[in-house]
Design a protein around this motif. Structure first.
Motif, PDB file in Angstrom:
ATOM      1  N   THR A  47     -21.670   4.665  57.897  1.00 54.12           N
ATOM      2  CA  THR A  47     -21.405   6.061  57.600  1.00 54.12           C
ATOM      3  C   THR A  47     -20.363   6.120  56.490  1.00 54.12           C
ATOM      4  O   THR A  47     -19.617   5.170  56.276  1.00 54.12           O
ATOM      5  CB  THR A  47     -20.879   6.814  58.831  1.00 54.12           C
ATOM      6  N   PHE A  48     -20.343   7.229  55.770  1.00 53.82           N
ATOM      7  CA  PHE A  48     -19.304   7.434  54.769  1.00 53.82           C
ATOM      8  C   PHE A  48     -18.956   8.919  54.741  1.00 53.82           C
ATOM      9  O   PHE A  48     -19.670   9.756  55.289  1.00 53.82           O
ATOM     10  CB  PHE A  48     -19.743   6.934  53.389  1.00 53.82           C
ATOM     11  N   GLU A  49     -17.844   9.242  54.126  1.00 52.51           N
ATOM     12  CA  GLU A  49     -17.360  10.617  54.115  1.00 52.51           C
ATOM     13  C   GLU A  49     -17.494  11.230  52.729  1.00 52.51           C
ATOM     14  O   GLU A  49     -17.191  10.590  51.720  1.00 52.51           O
ATOM     15  CB  GLU A  49     -15.893  10.677  54.556  1.00 52.51           C
ATOM     16  N   GLN A  50     -17.942  12.484  52.704  1.00 58.69           N
ATOM     17  CA  GLN A  50     -17.965  13.243  51.462  1.00 58.69           C
ATOM     18  C   GLN A  50     -16.964  14.383  51.608  1.00 58.69           C
ATOM     19  O   GLN A  50     -16.990  15.133  52.581  1.00 58.69           O
ATOM     20  CB  GLN A  50     -19.367  13.790  51.191  1.00 58.69           C
ATOM     21  N   HIS A  51     -16.057  14.481  50.623  1.00 58.31           N
ATOM     22  CA  HIS A  51     -14.974  15.464  50.701  1.00 58.31           C
ATOM     23  C   HIS A  51     -15.255  16.649  49.767  1.00 58.31           C
ATOM     24  O   HIS A  51     -15.684  16.470  48.629  1.00 58.31           O
ATOM     25  CB  HIS A  51     -13.645  14.814  50.324  1.00 58.31           C
ATOM     26  N   TYR A  52     -14.981  17.850  50.270  1.00 52.60           N
ATOM     27  CA  TYR A  52     -15.116  19.065  49.485  1.00 52.60           C
ATOM     28  C   TYR A  52     -13.764  19.792  49.474  1.00 52.60           C
ATOM     29  O   TYR A  52     -13.008  19.730  50.442  1.00 52.60           O
ATOM     30  CB  TYR A  52     -16.163  19.998  50.089  1.00 52.60           C
ATOM     31  N   LYS A  53     -13.503  20.487  48.377  1.00 52.16           N
ATOM     32  CA  LYS A  53     -12.284  21.291  48.277  1.00 52.16           C
ATOM     33  C   LYS A  53     -12.636  22.648  47.692  1.00 52.16           C
ATOM     34  O   LYS A  53     -13.371  22.735  46.703  1.00 52.16           O
ATOM     35  CB  LYS A  53     -11.261  20.583  47.391  1.00 52.16           C
ATOM     36  N   PHE A  54     -12.128  23.714  48.321  1.00 53.49           N
ATOM     37  CA  PHE A  54     -12.408  25.077  47.872  1.00 53.49           C
ATOM     38  C   PHE A  54     -11.086  25.810  47.664  1.00 53.49           C
ATOM     39  O   PHE A  54     -10.145  25.657  48.439  1.00 53.49           O
ATOM     40  CB  PHE A  54     -13.271  25.811  48.895  1.00 53.49           C
TER      41      PHE A  54
END
Length: 393
Positions: A121-128
Motif C-alpha cells: 500500500t502507499f499513501e497519496q496526500h492532498y492539500k486544500f
C-alpha cells in the motif's frame, strides 16, 4: 510461495478480524436468503461462516454445497446475470475488500505467489486551501473518506461542480461564498471535520486472486481466505483462467491456509553446493551470469507443487534473476570466512568492535540471515542459494 501474514496472533484477535471483515460487506448481501439456503445444506452453516472460514474448511464446505440441491440457488446470490455475460457481486465489492486489506495491517511486501514483485500500500496526500477548494477539487474517494460525507452526498457535490465553478468565475469572492454556502450547505456540514492541510488516501499496489476461481466457486468469491494478495503478473497474466487442482494438498499450497508449507516443499537448487568435494573449484569456474545453473527441486514430488511452478512460470521467471546468485558467488569469492575474520581483527585493532555476522549482513544482505520470514522480494531464493553456498549455516 509466501504465507499471508494476517494481523492477529490469538484466537480472539482472529475472531475480531474476521467479524470486522464480515461487517464491512454484509449490508451488500441478501443475508436472510443466504442463511436460509446454507442451513439447508448444513445446520451449522451461515453466510458469516462462508465468508470467514479458514481455507481447509472452505474445501469441506464445498463438498457439502456441491452435493446439495441448493447449490444453484446459492450461486445465484453471488452472480448478476447480464445479457451478454455474467457479472459477480465481488466485482462491485472489490474496492471495498481491497480497502479492508489496506486498512487492517496485513503484512504486504511481496507477491505471495512469486515472491518477486512488490505488493504493498502507499499513501497519496492532498492539500486544500479552503472548504470551497475541497468541494470544487477533491476526488470522490477523498470526499467519501472524510467527515460525514456519504457516497450520495459526494456524488451530489460532484454533480454541482460545473455550477459552482461557473459561479466562482462570474461573481466576486464575497457573493460566491454566499451562494456556495447556500447551495452546498449540506456538503459543507459533512466536510467540517476534514484536515484540509493533509488529506491522506491509501492506495494499493496489489490484486486479489481467487484460489478457488469465482467462475466455478462463486459462493466463495467473497470468502476472505480465498483471496490472495498477489502481483498483477501472477494474477492476470500467468494464472488468469488457469486453476489449481482442488484436493487436500491444495491446503499446503494456498498462501492463506493454516496448513501452508509450500516454501518447504520446493527449493531453488544449484548444480553444486558447499558439501561438494569440488566446491571451491566449481565456485571459481563461475565467471559470468550464464555460468550459474539454478533448477527447482520438488522435495516431496507433490503434483501440486509442480502445478504451482508451472502455472506461475516460476522457473523461467527466476532464470531472469540469476544475477542474484551470481552476485552472492562473486561476494563469496571476495570475502571468505578467513578474510572476514581478518577484517574483523583489523577493526578490533583500531578500537572498532564489529562482529563477523554484522559483516556478513553488509556483504550478502541482511534478509538472508533473518530467522523469521520478512516477505521481502526474493527472500526464499536468496536463502536457498545462501545455504548451498555455505553463507547461511
Amino acid at each position: 510461495m509466501r504465507k499471508v501474514k494476517y494481523p492477529y496472533n490469538t484466537i480472539l484477535e482472529k475472531e475480531k478480524f474476521e467479524k470486522k471483515y464480515y461487517n464491512s460487506i454484509k449490508k451488500n448481501l441478501n443475508i436472510k436468503r443466504l442463511n436460509y439456503l446454507l442451513k439447508k445444506v448444513d445446520i451449522n452453516y451461515n453466510i458469516q461462516v462462508l465468508l470467514t472460514s479458514d481455507f481447509t474448511r472452505l474445501l469441506e464446505i464445498n463438498d457439502y454445497i456441491e452435493k446439495s440441491k441448493y447449490k444453484t440457488k446459492i450461486e445465484s446470490l453471488f452472480v448478476k446475470k447480464k445479457i451478454l455475460k455474467l457479472e459477480y457481486l465481488y466485482d462491485d465489492l472489490q474496492p471495498k475488500i481491497s480497502n479492508f486489506f489496506m486498512e487492517n495491517d496485513l503484512d504486504l511486501k511481496s507477491c505471495h505467489y512469486c515472491n518477486i514483485d512488490f505488493v504493498n500500500t502507499f499513501e497519496q496526500h492532498y492539500k486544500f486551501n479552503s472548504i470551497d477548494d475541497f468541494i470544487l477539487e477533491a476526488p470522490e474517494e477523498v470526499l467519501t473518506k472524510y467527515g460525514n460525507i456519504s457516497t450520495a452526498t459526494a456524488k451530489n457535490i460532484i454533480n454541482k461542480r460545473i455550477f459552482n465553478k461557473t459561479i466562482n468565475l462570474l461573481v466576486s469572492k464575497r457573493i460566491y461564498t454566499k451562494i456556495s454556502n447556500y447551495v452546498n450547505k449540506k456538503s459543507i456540514k459533512g466536510c467540517n471535520k476534514v484536515n484540509l492541510n493533509d488529506v491522506v488516501i491509501k492506495k494499493n499496489h496489489f490484486t486479489l486472486d481467487h484460489v478457488l476461481p469465482k467462475n466455478k466457486f462463486s459462493f466463495f468469491s467473497l470468502s476472505i481466505y480465498n483471496l490472495v494478495p498477489s502481483c498483477s503478473s501472477c494474477n492476470s497474466k500467468f494464472k488468469h483462467m488457469k486453476e489449481f487442482t482442488v484436493n487436500d494438498s491444495l491446503t499446503k499450497i494456498c498462501p492463506t491456509s493454516d496448513e501452508f508449507e509450500l516454501d518447504k516443499l520446493f527449493k531453488f537448487k544449484m548444480n553444486f553446493d558447499v558439501n561438494d568435494p569440488d566446491f571451491e573449484n566449481k565456485i571459481q569456474q563461475v565467471k559470468q551470469i550464464s555460468d550459474v545453473e539454478i533448477k527447482i527441486e520438488n522435495a516431496k514430488s507433490l503434483i501440486g507443487v509442480d502445478e504451482f511452478v508451472k502455472i506461475f512460470k516460476i522457473e523461467s521467471r527466476y532464470e531472469y534473476h540469476k544475477y542474484i546468485s551470481f552476485n552472492l558467488i562473486e561476494n563469496l569469492k571476495m570475502y571468505s570466512d578467513s578474510q572476514i575474520k581478518e577484517i574483523e581483527q583489523l577493526f578490533f585493532d583500531n578500537g572498532i568492535l564489529i562482529d563477523k555476522e554484522t559483516f556478513k549482513k553488509q556483504i550478502f544482505g541482511s534478509v538472508i540471515f533473518e530467522k523469521e520470514s520478512t516477505n521481502e522480494p526474493f527472500e526464499k531464493y536468496k536463502k536457498d542459494i545462501a545455504k548451498q553456498l555455505g553463507i547461511l549455516k
